[in-house]
Design an enzyme around this catalytic site. Structure first.
Site, PDB file in Angstrom:
ATOM      1  N   TYR A   1      -8.790  10.790   0.681  1.00 43.60           N
ATOM      2  CA  TYR A   1      -7.620  10.376  -0.099  1.00 43.60           C
ATOM      3  C   TYR A   1      -7.940  10.589  -1.581  1.00 43.60           C
ATOM      4  O   TYR A   1      -9.058  10.305  -2.031  1.00 43.60           O
ATOM      5  CB  TYR A   1      -7.340   8.903   0.212  1.00 43.60           C
ATOM      6  CG  TYR A   1      -6.289   8.270  -0.657  1.00 43.60           C
ATOM      7  CD1 TYR A   1      -4.985   8.744  -0.654  1.00 43.60           C
ATOM      8  CD2 TYR A   1      -6.595   7.192  -1.472  1.00 43.60           C
ATOM      9  CE1 TYR A   1      -4.018   8.165  -1.455  1.00 43.60           C
ATOM     10  CE2 TYR A   1      -5.629   6.600  -2.272  1.00 43.60           C
ATOM     11  CZ  TYR A   1      -4.343   7.096  -2.253  1.00 43.60           C
ATOM     12  OH  TYR A   1      -3.390   6.520  -3.048  1.00 43.60           O
TER      13      TYR A   1
ATOM     14  N   ASP B   1     -12.925   5.169   6.123  1.00 46.42           N
ATOM     15  CA  ASP B   1     -11.542   4.791   5.871  1.00 46.42           C
ATOM     16  C   ASP B   1     -10.742   5.238   7.090  1.00 46.42           C
ATOM     17  O   ASP B   1     -10.565   6.435   7.332  1.00 46.42           O
ATOM     18  CB  ASP B   1     -11.043   5.498   4.600  1.00 46.42           C
ATOM     19  CG  ASP B   1      -9.606   5.136   4.249  1.00 46.42           C
ATOM     20  OD1 ASP B   1      -8.840   4.796   5.174  1.00 46.42           O
ATOM     21  OD2 ASP B   1      -9.242   5.218   3.066  1.00 46.42           O
TER      22      ASP B   1
ATOM     23  N   LYS C   1      -0.512   0.117   4.954  1.00 43.17           N
ATOM     24  CA  LYS C   1       0.072   1.116   5.850  1.00 43.17           C
ATOM     25  C   LYS C   1       0.344   0.506   7.233  1.00 43.17           C
ATOM     26  O   LYS C   1       1.134  -0.402   7.332  1.00 43.17           O
ATOM     27  CB  LYS C   1      -0.845   2.336   5.940  1.00 43.17           C
ATOM     28  CG  LYS C   1      -1.481   2.746   4.609  1.00 43.17           C
ATOM     29  CD  LYS C   1      -0.466   3.166   3.563  1.00 43.17           C
ATOM     30  CE  LYS C   1      -1.184   3.723   2.345  1.00 43.17           C
ATOM     31  NZ  LYS C   1      -0.397   3.754   1.151  1.00 43.17           N
TER      32      LYS C   1
ATOM     33  N   ARG D   1      -9.301 -17.325  -5.022  1.00 42.15           N
ATOM     34  CA  ARG D   1      -9.996 -16.114  -5.474  1.00 42.15           C
ATOM     35  C   ARG D   1     -11.277 -15.870  -4.686  1.00 42.15           C
ATOM     36  O   ARG D   1     -11.800 -14.754  -4.645  1.00 42.15           O
ATOM     37  CB  ARG D   1     -10.331 -16.181  -6.977  1.00 42.15           C
ATOM     38  CG  ARG D   1     -10.657 -14.787  -7.522  1.00 42.15           C
ATOM     39  CD  ARG D   1     -11.322 -14.795  -8.896  1.00 42.15           C
ATOM     40  NE  ARG D   1     -12.715 -15.138  -8.850  1.00 42.15           N
ATOM     41  CZ  ARG D   1     -13.276 -16.187  -9.443  1.00 42.15           C
ATOM     42  NH1 ARG D   1     -12.556 -17.038 -10.145  1.00 42.15           N
ATOM     43  NH2 ARG D   1     -14.570 -16.421  -9.344  1.00 42.15           N
TER      44      ARG D   1
END
Ligand SMILES: Cc1ncc(COP(=O)(O)O)c(C=O)c1O
Length: 393
Positions: free
Chosen positions: A110, A182, A207, A56
């Site tokens: 987005y 981004d 992506k 983590r």
């Protein structure tokens, strides 16, 4: 390798995508491919045992290896991978702001990023002003003394706009503000934001970076200081990437440059062919001379990318019909995989906007976004041709 030698090397992304910043050791018997370290925790009893590793914490060997590789591709000091593109965006915003702070963001974003800024962060005392990148001086006018971040997306989803980040980077520098971008749609092969003075790069690694539509991941690249802050935030909120997904992401990145070359070629051929077909009102692709940002995109992008958008003459009904007729091409949200996908932003990324808002943003009904894959271009054209023919009947 020194920075100078690094810069002088040809095919940088192709080489770095495979080897990272430097080739691995030459120890006889060692694996050429790093193993998956599918362990949540690691033997450790006391500080003298070295760094405390815990998956983590983002310091599992697979997480570290791929994070460093992405930093090398982006030309930044450091990088971290996270559980999704939205986790990457959210951790950056939360790491760099506190209650009372302000963000200035491009209005071309987005959909989920826009909702995060518009609906979620205000609940934590962080306000955002949206700026239309086409408006002169819009960025400067939107700044407040408490502005911490300017956030942009390049190229934009799904209108594929490409505006100049360099004056924004200059303004951010002058005011001591962090410029975040981004850059999912271009991938580091086509567009490296750090070369234009952008401080922090965010990717939906779901992506192009992973490239096979088989995992959800995010990445952040930037200075050591910013990545440490993002890491701290991620240790608290916990959106880490599982070691197996990190390994898969690294495997995808090894072929990133080769895939992007083919995405770029196929998309240009398809966009050119689509521009000559009846029934299509507009073809949007930065590689076409008709695109409003063609000149700038040609200057700042190595390739124009694998995304093509079209607006069909018959509106939403024609788009539904067209997509229903496709046989090889698959209707699905997402992008950047080896297979060609189509989607209608009115149903997916921009479903949260009204039809009038979408119209104003250049996303009218009939808008179809195509993520052009790396199949044989002739097969793609045959499929698009028969679907266009069907809707003309
Ligand atoms: C430009 C862009 N940024 C971020 C995201 C979010 O990525 P993820 O789905 O990996 O959280 C997407 C998803 O489609 C996207 O297109």
């Amino acid at each position: 390798m020194s920075d100078k030698e690094n810069q002088d090397r040809p095919n940088r992304a192709a080489t770095v995508g495979i080897h990272g910043r430097s080739p691995g050791g030459r120890i006889p018997g060692s694996p050429v491919v790093s193993p998956i370290v599918q362990s949540a925790t690691f033997h450790w009893a006391k500080p003298e045992d070295g760094d405390l590793l815990y998956s983590r914490y983002g310091n599992n060997p697979n997480q570290l290896e791929v994070g460093q590789k992405i930093a090398a591709l982006e030309g930044t000091e450091s990088g971290i991978v996270l559980g999704s593109g939205m986790a990457a965006t959210a951790m950056v915003f939360l790491a760099l702001t506190e209650a009372g702070d302000h963000i200035v963001a491009s209005s071309h974003l987005y959909g989920a990023t826009r909702s995060l800024l518009l609906d979620e962060l205000p609940r934590r005392g962080i306000e955002t002003t949206f700026v239309d990148p086409d408006v002169d001086q819009g960025w400067r006018k939107a700044l407040r003394p408490e502005t911490q971040i300017i956030h942009i997306e390049l190229p934009t989803n799904p209108t594929l706009r490409f505006f100049d980040p360099r004056p924004i980077a200059q303004l951010a520098k002058e005011k001591g503000i962090t410029l975040t971008c981004d850059a999912t749609f271009g991938s580091p092969v086509n567009f490296r934001p750090s070369d234009s003075g952008i401080d922090v790069v965010i990717h939906s690694a779901t992506k192009y970076l992973s490239g096979h539509s088989d995992l959800i991941a995010g990445a952040v690249a930037g200075s050591e200081d910013v990545i440490n802050q993002v890491t701290l935030m991620s240790r608290l909120y916990g959106p880490v990437l599982d070691p197996h997904a990190a390994w898969l992401l690294d495997r995808g990145i090894r072929t990133l440059d080769a895939r992007m070359t083919r995405h770029n070629e196929n998309a240009l051929l398809l966009a050119t062919w689509l521009s000559e077909q009846a029934g299509i009102q507009t073809v949007i692709y930065p590689g076409l001379a008709t695109h409003p940002d063609h000149v700038l995109a040609s200057e700042l992008m190595v390739g124009w990318g694998g995304m093509v958008s079209i607006v069909l003459e018959g509106g939403g009904a024609a788009a539904d019909h067209f997509i229903g007729k496709l046989e090889l091409v698959t209707a699905a949200p997402s992008l950047g995989g080896v297979e060609t996908l189509v989607s209608q932003p009115r149903y997916t990324s921009h479903a949260g906007l009204t039809a009038t808002e979408r119209d104003a943003w250049g996303i009218p009904d009939g808008f179809v976004r195509i993520s052009v894959g790396i199949e044989a271009i002739d097969d793609l054209i045959i499929d698009f041709a028969q679907a266009l023919e069907a809707i003309r009947l």
